[in-house]
Design an enzyme around this catalytic site. Structure first.
Site, PDB file in Angstrom:
ATOM      1  N   HIS A   1       0.836  -1.213   0.000  1.00 41.47           N
ATOM      2  CA  HIS A   1       0.000   0.000   0.000  1.00 41.47           C
ATOM      3  C   HIS A   1       0.868   1.259   0.000  1.00 41.47           C
ATOM      4  CE1 HIS A   1      -3.011   2.982   1.065  1.00 41.47           C
ATOM      5  NE2 HIS A   1      -2.223   3.344   2.074  1.00 41.47           N
TER       6      HIS A   1
ATOM      7  N   HIS B   1       1.065   4.897  -2.556  1.00 45.14           N
ATOM      8  CA  HIS B   1       1.472   6.278  -2.328  1.00 45.14           C
ATOM      9  C   HIS B   1       2.663   6.724  -3.170  1.00 45.14           C
ATOM     10  CE1 HIS B   1      -1.282   7.557   0.839  1.00 45.14           C
ATOM     11  NE2 HIS B   1      -1.196   6.333   1.334  1.00 45.14           N
TER      12      HIS B   1
ATOM     13  N   GLU C   1      -6.508   9.338  -0.680  1.00 44.47           N
ATOM     14  CA  GLU C   1      -6.612   7.889  -0.441  1.00 44.47           C
ATOM     15  C   GLU C   1      -7.663   7.232  -1.334  1.00 44.47           C
ATOM     16  OE1 GLU C   1      -4.825   5.838   1.200  1.00 44.47           O
ATOM     17  OE2 GLU C   1      -3.766   6.943   2.762  1.00 44.47           O
TER      18      GLU C   1
ATOM     19  N   SER D   1      -3.835   0.580  -4.498  1.00 42.29           N
ATOM     20  CA  SER D   1      -3.155  -0.561  -3.873  1.00 42.29           C
ATOM     21  C   SER D   1      -4.096  -1.688  -3.493  1.00 42.29           C
ATOM     22  CB  SER D   1      -2.403  -0.095  -2.623  1.00 42.29           C
ATOM     23  OG  SER D   1      -3.298   0.462  -1.680  1.00 42.29           O
TER      24      SER D   1
END
Length: 302
Positions: free
Chosen positions: A162, A167, A208, A227
């Site tokens: 993730h 990111h 997010e 992700s």
């Protein structure tokens, strides 16, 4: 609103100095003693890290490398189909390895020339003020552990897949990185926990779990979607709302399920204007006024 502590397995240090990661009973690795010992050891390395020191390098096992290879290959295919053009361009410039788990210093070396961001290790949960505030210095706190090998395409908590595939590919875009930096600057101005929580929820529904319309299609740019092997296939079925900072900062939602409501931008420029603009001007008074005002109905429907 969400409690960020629910995203991470708690990490404690005993009186003897031993570090323990407390996995939930639903965690795929909870009954695997080897995995639990591994998580404890990786967390201990992160807790021992001090700014200015060399980033801990983890000698990943073959099981962990295999999980990365599976997830990286599958998510790369999903990105080509569902990710926004801005994310895809950043990912091509970043060039993350698919055949092995990148060390955090490798990620930093690739990211710094693109957006100035660098990675530092985190054992698990980083307090909101420290996590978001570090963005002002273009620092991203990242876990280093990998999900359990029995479920390579699922994790109940943020792991290195993730943090890096989600990111880092996003932070490879200077436009998105600039929004992160505005978040960090905003944290320095916020004094109340309520305002900080509001900022965190706006971040949740944008960086997010944000989506954007491109050439008539809905594409994702949020790291949580980028992700997630499962949710990246399902997000187009969510109810789409136009960008609205007040709604995003006050929405009640469940982090343990796919998000049924997402906020869709008309373009990357609108994300910069609406979301980035909020972060750039956020103060306790601005947040208080935003939450007190009625939701405007003038934005374009998604």
């Amino acid at each position: 609103m969400f409690s960020e502590a629910q995203l991470y397995s708690p990490v404690t240090t005993g009186t003897d100095g031993d570090v323990t990661v407390h996995l939930s009973e639903e965690h795929p690795g909870v009954h695997d003693s080897g995995y639990r010992e591994r998580r404890n050891a990786i967390a201990a390395r992160a807790l021992a890290y001090r700014p200015g020191e060399a980033t801990p390098r983890i000698e990943y096992t073959e099981d962990e490398q295999r999980v990365w290879r599976i997830a990286a290959a599958e998510l790369s295919r999903k990105h080509e189909r569902y990710a926004s053009a801005e994310v895809l361009a950043g990912a091509r410039r970043l060039g993350l390895a698919h055949d092995h788990i990148p060390q955090l210093d490798e990620v930093s070396a690739q990211l710094v020339p693109l957006s100035g961001f660098r990675y530092v290790p985190a054992a698990g949960l980083v307090p909101l003020r420290e996590f978001f505030g570090s963005f002002a210095d273009r620092i991203f706190h990242s876990t280093q552990y990998i999900r359990h090998h029995s479920a390579p395409l699922y994790t109940p908590e943020p792991d290195a897949i993730h943090e890096i595939i989600g990111h880092a590919n996003q932070l490879a875009s200077p436009r998105f990185a600039a929004i992160y930096a505005e978040v960090g600057a905003a944290v320095a101005r916020l004094e109340t926990d309520a305002a900080l929580k509001f900022l965190a929820d706006v971040f949740w529904f944008s960086m997010e779990f944000g989506v954007v319309r491109e050439r008539g299609e809905i594409r994702c740019y949020g790291a949580g979607l980028l992700s997630s092997y499962g949710e990246i296939e399902e997000f187009r079925g969510a109810r789409l709302r136009p960008l609205d900072v007040r709604e995003m900062g006050t929405a009640v939602y469940d982090i343990t399920h796919y998000q049924p409501v997402l906020y869709c931008a008309a373009s990357i420029s609108e994300i910069e204007e609406v979301v980035g603009g909020f972060f750039a001007t956020a103060t306790d008074d601005v947040v208080a006024a935003t939450t007190a005002s009625p939701t405007p109905g003038s934005r374009r429907p998604a």
